[in-house]
Design a protein around this motif. Structure first.
Motif, short mmCIF file in Angstrom:
data_model
loop_
_atom_site.label_atom_id
_atom_site.label_comp_id
_atom_site.label_asym_id
_atom_site.label_seq_id
_atom_site.Cartn_x
_atom_site.Cartn_y
_atom_site.Cartn_z
N GLY A 55 0.81 -1.22 0.00
CA GLY A 55 0.00 0.00 0.00
C GLY A 55 0.83 1.26 0.00
O GLY A 55 1.99 1.28 -0.41
N ILE A 56 0.25 2.31 0.52
CA ILE A 56 0.84 3.64 0.49
C ILE A 56 2.15 3.69 1.28
O ILE A 56 2.36 2.93 2.23
N ASP A 57 3.06 4.60 0.86
CA ASP A 57 4.36 4.75 1.52
C ASP A 57 4.21 4.98 3.02
O ASP A 57 3.27 5.65 3.49
N VAL A 58 5.15 4.42 3.77
CA VAL A 58 5.25 4.70 5.20
C VAL A 58 5.66 6.16 5.39
O VAL A 58 6.47 6.69 4.62
N LEU A 59 5.13 6.80 6.40
CA LEU A 59 5.47 8.19 6.71
C LEU A 59 6.99 8.34 6.84
O LEU A 59 7.62 7.66 7.66
N PRO A 60 7.61 9.20 6.03
CA PRO A 60 9.08 9.29 6.03
C PRO A 60 9.68 9.72 7.36
O PRO A 60 10.83 9.38 7.66
N GLU A 61 8.93 10.46 8.17
CA GLU A 61 9.45 10.87 9.48
C GLU A 61 9.79 9.66 10.36
O GLU A 61 10.61 9.77 11.28
N TYR A 71 7.34 10.75 -6.64
CA TYR A 71 6.22 9.84 -6.45
C TYR A 71 5.72 9.80 -5.00
O TYR A 71 5.13 8.82 -4.55
N ARG A 72 6.00 10.87 -4.29
CA ARG A 72 5.47 11.00 -2.93
C ARG A 72 3.94 11.01 -3.01
O ARG A 72 3.35 11.71 -3.83
N PRO A 73 3.26 10.24 -2.16
CA PRO A 73 1.80 10.26 -2.18
C PRO A 73 1.25 11.61 -1.74
O PRO A 73 1.91 12.34 -0.97
N GLU A 74 0.09 11.95 -2.22
CA GLU A 74 -0.52 13.23 -1.84
C GLU A 74 -0.82 13.28 -0.34
O GLU A 74 -0.72 14.33 0.29
N ILE A 75 -1.21 12.13 0.19
CA ILE A 75 -1.45 12.04 1.63
C ILE A 75 -0.80 10.76 2.15
O ILE A 75 -0.62 9.79 1.41
N PHE A 76 -0.42 10.79 3.42
CA PHE A 76 0.08 9.59 4.09
C PHE A 76 -1.01 9.10 5.04
O PHE A 76 -2.03 9.76 5.23
N LEU A 77 -0.78 7.94 5.63
CA LEU A 77 -1.74 7.36 6.56
C LEU A 77 -1.03 7.04 7.88
O LEU A 77 -0.75 5.88 8.20
N PRO A 78 -0.71 8.07 8.67
CA PRO A 78 -0.01 7.82 9.93
C PRO A 78 -0.79 6.92 10.88
O PRO A 78 -0.19 6.20 11.69
N GLU A 79 -2.12 6.95 10.77
CA GLU A 79 -2.93 6.07 11.63
C GLU A 79 -2.68 4.60 11.27
O GLU A 79 -2.63 3.74 12.16
N ARG A 80 -2.53 4.34 9.99
CA ARG A 80 -2.21 2.97 9.57
C ARG A 80 -0.82 2.58 10.06
O ARG A 80 -0.61 1.46 10.55
N ASP A 81 0.14 3.48 9.91
CA ASP A 81 1.50 3.20 10.37
C ASP A 81 1.50 2.82 11.84
O ASP A 81 2.15 1.85 12.25
N GLU A 82 0.80 3.59 12.65
CA GLU A 82 0.76 3.32 14.09
C GLU A 82 0.06 2.00 14.40
O GLU A 82 0.51 1.22 15.24
N PHE A 83 -1.04 1.74 13.69
CA PHE A 83 -1.81 0.52 13.91
C PHE A 83 -0.95 -0.71 13.58
O PHE A 83 -0.92 -1.69 14.34
N GLU A 84 -0.25 -0.66 12.45
CA GLU A 84 0.55 -1.81 12.04
C GLU A 84 1.81 -1.95 12.89
O GLU A 84 2.33 -3.06 13.06
N LYS A 85 2.31 -0.84 13.43
CA LYS A 85 3.40 -0.92 14.39
C LYS A 85 2.96 -1.71 15.61
O LYS A 85 3.68 -2.61 16.08
N GLU A 86 1.78 -1.40 16.12
CA GLU A 86 1.24 -2.14 17.27
C GLU A 86 1.06 -3.61 16.93
O GLU A 86 1.32 -4.49 17.76
N MET A 87 0.62 -3.89 15.70
CA MET A 87 0.40 -5.26 15.27
C MET A 87 1.72 -6.04 15.27
O MET A 87 1.80 -7.17 15.77
N TYR A 88 2.75 -5.42 14.69
CA TYR A 88 4.04 -6.10 14.60
C TYR A 88 4.65 -6.31 15.99
O TYR A 88 5.18 -7.39 16.29
N ILE A 89 4.56 -5.30 16.82
CA ILE A 89 5.09 -5.44 18.19
C ILE A 89 4.34 -6.53 18.93
O ILE A 89 4.95 -7.34 19.66
#
Length: 237
Positions: A55-61, A71-89
């Motif tokens: 899916g969409i690029d991970v937030l570069p920060e 090819y930077r996406p117009e919007i990022f999904l930091p909520e998805r990044d955080e959710f999947e971080k919790e999933m992996y942990i």
């Protein structure tokens, strides 16, 4: 009943869901959609393993990347990044199988302290970035790796649809490379744990096994899926 948690993606989510056929799941395993939109992280506890999707690029920060790049996406999904971080942990804390696909592989590297290139550059994008259809290229597997032992092959063909890649000089902790693309500029195509002691199954691949052509007969799709399902069945929470 065992459960495979599949992270929701805004890009072709049903491909991941439909990759797991009723015949393969049988009466022992069912699928569970996990989504930042539903905010159902409480369902992690019901899962026996996870798929981190593309899916969409991970937030570069999150990896010290540039804010602006090709090819930077117009919007990022930091909520998805955080959710999947919790999933992996959660998966690592509870020693549960994980399969990472495309963005999923890149994010695993980031979560383990590594980085990615914000963009592959035009030359590599000609080989790897999706156009109207996925690109296709050759692959070389690292002998003796989990990926090699799982698939039983040293070379193969995969699809490609990405414009970012794992940085070879900045691999995450305890990660090893298990496949490279073939060609003049080989890139990292698969990661796994280097020290697998006290670790559950984990494979992360840059290609899309869930939608590659002839996926039922290509070991770089079918054998990986079969090994992941086996790990789910053997999982002990």
């Amino acid at each position: 009943m065992k459960k495979i948690g599949i992270s929701y993606t805004e890009t072709n989510f049903r491909n991941y869901w439909n990759w797991f056929t009723p015949e393969e799941l049988g009466e022992d395993i069912e699928l569970l959609e996990l989504s930042f939109q539903q905010n159902n992280s409480s369902d992690f506890q019901y899962c026996d393993g996870f798929v981190l999707t593309g899916g969409i690029d991970v937030l570069p920060e999150l990896y010290g990347g540039a804010k602006d790049y090709p090819y930077r996406p117009e919007i990022f999904l930091p909520e998805r990044d955080e959710f999947e971080k919790e999933m992996y942990i959660y998966a690592q804390t509870h020693n549960m199988p994980v399969l990472g696909i495309c963005r999923g592989m890149q994010y695993i590297n980031i979560l383990e302290g590594g980085t990615v290139f914000e963009d592959n550059g035009e030359q590599l994008n000609l080989v790897h970035k999706k156009g109207t259809e996925d690109k296709v290229h050759g692959l070389s597997l690292v002998p003796g790796s989990l990926l090699h032992l799982t698939t039983g092959i040293e070379n193969g063909t995969v699809n490609s649809a990405h414009h970012q890649r794992v940085h070879p000089d900045h691999l995450g902790a305890n990660l090893m490379i298990s496949a490279y693309s073939e060609g003049e500029q080989p890139i990292i195509e698969a990661l796994e744990f280097e020290d697998k002691s006290n670790k559950a199954f984990m494979l992360a691949v840059q290609w899309h096994p869930e939608r590659m052509q002839e996926k039922e007969s290509n070991p770089l799709s079918q054998k990986i899926k079969e090994r992941f399902i086996k790990a789910i069945k053997e999982s002990k929470k």
